[in-house]
Design an enzyme around this catalytic site. Structure first.
Site, PDB file in Angstrom:
ATOM      1  N   ASP A 115      -1.922 -38.343 -95.938  1.00  9.57           N
ATOM      2  CA  ASP A 115      -0.794 -37.383 -96.203  1.00  9.57           C
ATOM      3  C   ASP A 115       0.041 -37.149 -95.098  1.00  9.57           C
ATOM      4  O   ASP A 115      -0.265 -37.010 -94.059  1.00  9.57           O
ATOM      5  CB  ASP A 115      -1.434 -35.833 -96.890  1.00  9.57           C
ATOM      6  CG  ASP A 115      -0.424 -35.192 -97.350  1.00  9.57           C
ATOM      7  OD1 ASP A 115      -0.787 -34.339 -98.066  1.00  9.57           O
ATOM      8  OD2 ASP A 115       0.894 -35.419 -96.916  1.00  9.57           O
ATOM      9  N   ASP A 117       4.800 -39.369-100.180  1.00  8.18           N
ATOM     10  CA  ASP A 117       3.994 -39.404 -98.886  1.00  8.18           C
ATOM     11  C   ASP A 117       2.415 -39.350 -99.075  1.00  8.18           C
ATOM     12  O   ASP A 117       2.064 -38.795 -98.037  1.00  8.18           O
ATOM     13  CB  ASP A 117       4.646 -38.391 -98.314  1.00  8.18           C
ATOM     14  CG  ASP A 117       4.005 -36.885 -98.617  1.00  8.18           C
ATOM     15  OD1 ASP A 117       3.863 -36.761 -99.711  1.00  8.18           O
ATOM     16  OD2 ASP A 117       3.980 -35.974 -97.870  1.00  8.18           O
ATOM     17  N   GLU A 118       1.890 -39.799-100.053  1.00  3.45           N
ATOM     18  CA  GLU A 118       0.380 -39.771 -99.986  1.00  3.45           C
ATOM     19  C   GLU A 118      -0.027 -41.230-100.422  1.00  3.45           C
ATOM     20  O   GLU A 118       0.570 -41.979-101.271  1.00  3.45           O
ATOM     21  CB  GLU A 118       0.018 -38.934-101.102  1.00  3.45           C
ATOM     22  CG  GLU A 118      -0.063 -37.371-100.639  1.00  3.45           C
ATOM     23  CD  GLU A 118      -0.589 -36.556-101.701  1.00  3.45           C
ATOM     24  OE1 GLU A 118      -1.421 -36.617-102.441  1.00  3.45           O
ATOM     25  OE2 GLU A 118      -0.152 -35.374-102.000  1.00  3.45           O
TER      26      GLU A 118
HETATM   27  P1  TTP Z   1       4.214 -32.230 -99.394  1.00  2.06           P
HETATM   28  O1  TTP Z   1       3.072 -33.066 -98.784  1.00  2.06           O
HETATM   29  O2  TTP Z   1       3.905 -31.270-100.307  1.00  2.06           O
HETATM   30  O3  TTP Z   1       4.571 -31.388 -98.069  1.00  2.06           O
HETATM   31  P2  TTP Z   1       5.210 -31.633 -96.781  1.00  2.06           P
HETATM   32  O4  TTP Z   1       4.833 -33.259 -96.498  1.00  2.06           O
HETATM   33  O5  TTP Z   1       6.507 -31.194 -96.525  1.00  2.06           O
HETATM   34  O6  TTP Z   1       4.344 -30.763 -95.891  1.00  2.06           O
HETATM   35  P3  TTP Z   1       2.659 -31.147 -95.498  1.00  2.06           P
HETATM   36  O7  TTP Z   1       2.531 -31.247 -93.855  1.00  2.06           O
HETATM   37  O8  TTP Z   1       1.949 -29.813 -95.634  1.00  2.06           O
HETATM   38  O9  TTP Z   1       2.069 -32.260 -96.126  1.00  2.06           O
HETATM   39  O10 TTP Z   1       5.583 -32.936-100.136  1.00  2.06           O
HETATM   40  C1  TTP Z   1       5.943 -34.059 -99.535  1.00  2.06           C
HETATM   41  C2  TTP Z   1       7.487 -34.011 -99.742  1.00  2.06           C
HETATM   42  O11 TTP Z   1       7.955 -33.746-101.039  1.00  2.06           O
HETATM   43  C3  TTP Z   1       8.115 -32.934 -98.820  1.00  2.06           C
HETATM   44  O12 TTP Z   1       8.534 -33.445 -97.335  1.00  2.06           O
HETATM   45  C4  TTP Z   1       9.397 -32.658 -99.458  1.00  2.06           C
HETATM   46  C5  TTP Z   1       8.974 -32.802-100.924  1.00  2.06           C
HETATM   47  N1  TTP Z   1       8.973 -31.697-101.683  1.00  2.06           N
HETATM   48  C6  TTP Z   1      10.033 -31.200-102.327  1.00  2.06           C
HETATM   49  O13 TTP Z   1      10.972 -31.560-102.397  1.00  2.06           O
HETATM   50  N2  TTP Z   1       9.686 -29.806-103.000  1.00  2.06           N
HETATM   51  C7  TTP Z   1       8.580 -29.269-103.142  1.00  2.06           C
HETATM   52  O14 TTP Z   1       8.400 -28.145-103.704  1.00  2.06           O
HETATM   53  C8  TTP Z   1       7.570 -30.198-102.271  1.00  2.06           C
HETATM   54  C9  TTP Z   1       6.257 -29.321-102.317  1.00  2.06           C
HETATM   55  C10 TTP Z   1       7.616 -30.972-101.712  1.00  2.06           C
HETATM   56 CA    CA Z   2       2.755 -34.261 -96.815  1.00  2.00          CA
END
Ligand code: TTP
Ligand code: CA
Length: 373
Positions: A15, A115-116
């Site tokens: 992730d 992103d996963e």
């Molecule tokens: P996430 O993996 O949920 O969050 P993240 O990568 O920003 O943070 P973390 O370090 O906790 O993993 O989401 C991935 C991307 O998806 C994030 O960078 C932006 C987008 N996103 C949105 O646009 N809206 C949302 O509500 C969420 C949860 C994510």
């Molecule tokens: Ca993430």
């Protein structure tokens, strides 16, 4: 049997940390230590819209995905924070580069969203979690060195455990959970860590006296089935015990690969358009090569000043074999397209798309070898 399948696999879940915000920080190092808030502006006023994500410096102040921009500004009013609009072209590019590195390390690969990803590395590490840990560190460092992005990684005997593990230590964390550690690992975690346990289900489970995954694993299966139905009841029960036999599998073949950047200046000059278009050709051609896909259809598109999006495409009978054919076709298609658009309108963005994919001969060989095993 499910349990034997389970104990035999080694799955890595990756992730990317605070992804959109981290891309922005990478492109602009002066932002690095400041709170960064990436915003989806609604177009109705300068503070209207929602936060897509924020870096950890901003999260300290309670800023997180989904909250209104105006609220984020209030939380950060005394701080030197950067509020940036989303730049999907950038995130797509970074994501694709990282995914292609990850894919190279997996026997089976499954991208989930931007992103996963899951990597099945069972054979590569000879079912050995110590080797898997080494591999996970190697992957983390490689992505840090090559892409300057931190990722968090979970290693487990299946997708369920690997995913929850990846979320435990962030950013730049690595969490390894061996089969014999699964029960102790999952037990204390709140039930909402399980996929499919949303806010409403949490409330129902609380009423039943179930707060942690351990509570759920010890709960009576019949009662769960009565309350949630057979499918969900059994799913919750087995998930709580850390059982998951779902395979890591490539999601459906991409339908198309395209890129449609914004031009530095609006134009309708063919040479200017082609200069940009040829760069996109190289880009999408290389991406198709990485994915071992060949294509038969080429499409060019313009986004004009009035936001209309005229396009033209051509489909070949056989897969396009080289970059020169792609470029020549793109040139011809843009020539034709420009004649058709109203003379007073210039292009704001130009795009090239390839589609109508089939696996290349090389990839087909690989698939045949794989199924023959
Ligand atoms: P996430 O993996 O949920 O969050 P993240 O990568 O920003 O943070 P973390 O370090 O906790 O993993 O989401 C991935 C991307 O998806 C994030 O960078 C932006 C987008 N996103 C949105 O646009 N809206 C949302 O509500 C969420 C949860 C994510
Ligand atoms: Ca993430």
């Amino acid at each position: 049997m499910a349990s034997s399948l389970q104990t035999n696999r080694v799955i890595i879940h990756v992730d990317f940390d605070y992804f959109y915000a981290q891309c922005e920080a990478r492109e602009n190092p002066s932002l690095k230590d400041r709170p960064i808030v990436v915003c989806v502006y609604s177009g109705r006023g300068e503070d209207s819209g929602a936060v897509a994500t924020a870096n950890y410096a901003a999260r300290k102040y309670g800023v997180k995905s989904g909250i209104p921009i105006i609220q984020a500004k209030r939380k950060l009013q005394d701080v030197d924070a950067a509020f940036l609009p989303v730049n999907f072209d950038l995130y797509d590019r970074v994501s694709e580069s990282i995914m292609s590195i990850l894919r190279g390390h997996a026997e089976r690969f499954e991208q989930v969203g931007i992103d996963e990803a899951f990597l099945d590395v069972t054979l590569k590490v000879e079912r050995d979690f110590a080797k898997a840990t080494q591999l996970a560190l190697e992957i983390q460092n490689k992505i840090m060195t090559k892409e300057r992005i931190t990722i968090s990684v979970g290693v487990g005997p299946n997708k369920l455990v690997a995913k929850i593990a990846a979320g435990r230590q962030k950013p730049f964390g690595l969490t390894v959970v061996r089969q014999e550690e699964v029960e102790a690992f999952l037990g204390p975690l709140p039930v909402n860590e399980l996929l499919g346990v949303g806010r409403k289900t949490v409330v129902v489970m609380q009423e039943m006296g179930v707060n942690t995954i351990g509570d759920l694993a010890r709960f009576d299966l019949d009662k769960l089935v009565k309350r949630f139905g057979k499918v969900l009841g059994v799913y919750f029960y087995s998930s709580a015990k850390g059982i998951d036999v779902s395979p890591v599998q490539e999601r459906g073949m991409a339908e198309s690969i395209s890129h449609i950047p914004t031009l530095k200046e609006d134009t309708r000059d063919l040479d200017t358009i082609l200069e940009e278009a040829y760069k996109i050709c190289t880009d999408v051609y290389e991406r198709a090569g990485e994915l071992k896909l060949s294509f038969k259809t080429i499409t060019v598109q313009l986004v004009l000043q009035d936001m209309s999006t005229p396009s033209r495409s051509r489909t070949f009978e056989a897969p396009v074999e080289n970059l020169e054919t792609l470029k020549a076709t793109v040139k011809e298609l843009f020539q034709k397209l420009l004649v058709e658009v109203p003379a007073e309108l210039k292009a704001r963005r130009i795009g090239v798309k390839i589609s109508n994919f089939s696996a290349t001969r090389q990839a087909q060989k690989h698939i045949t070898e794989f199924t023959a095993r």
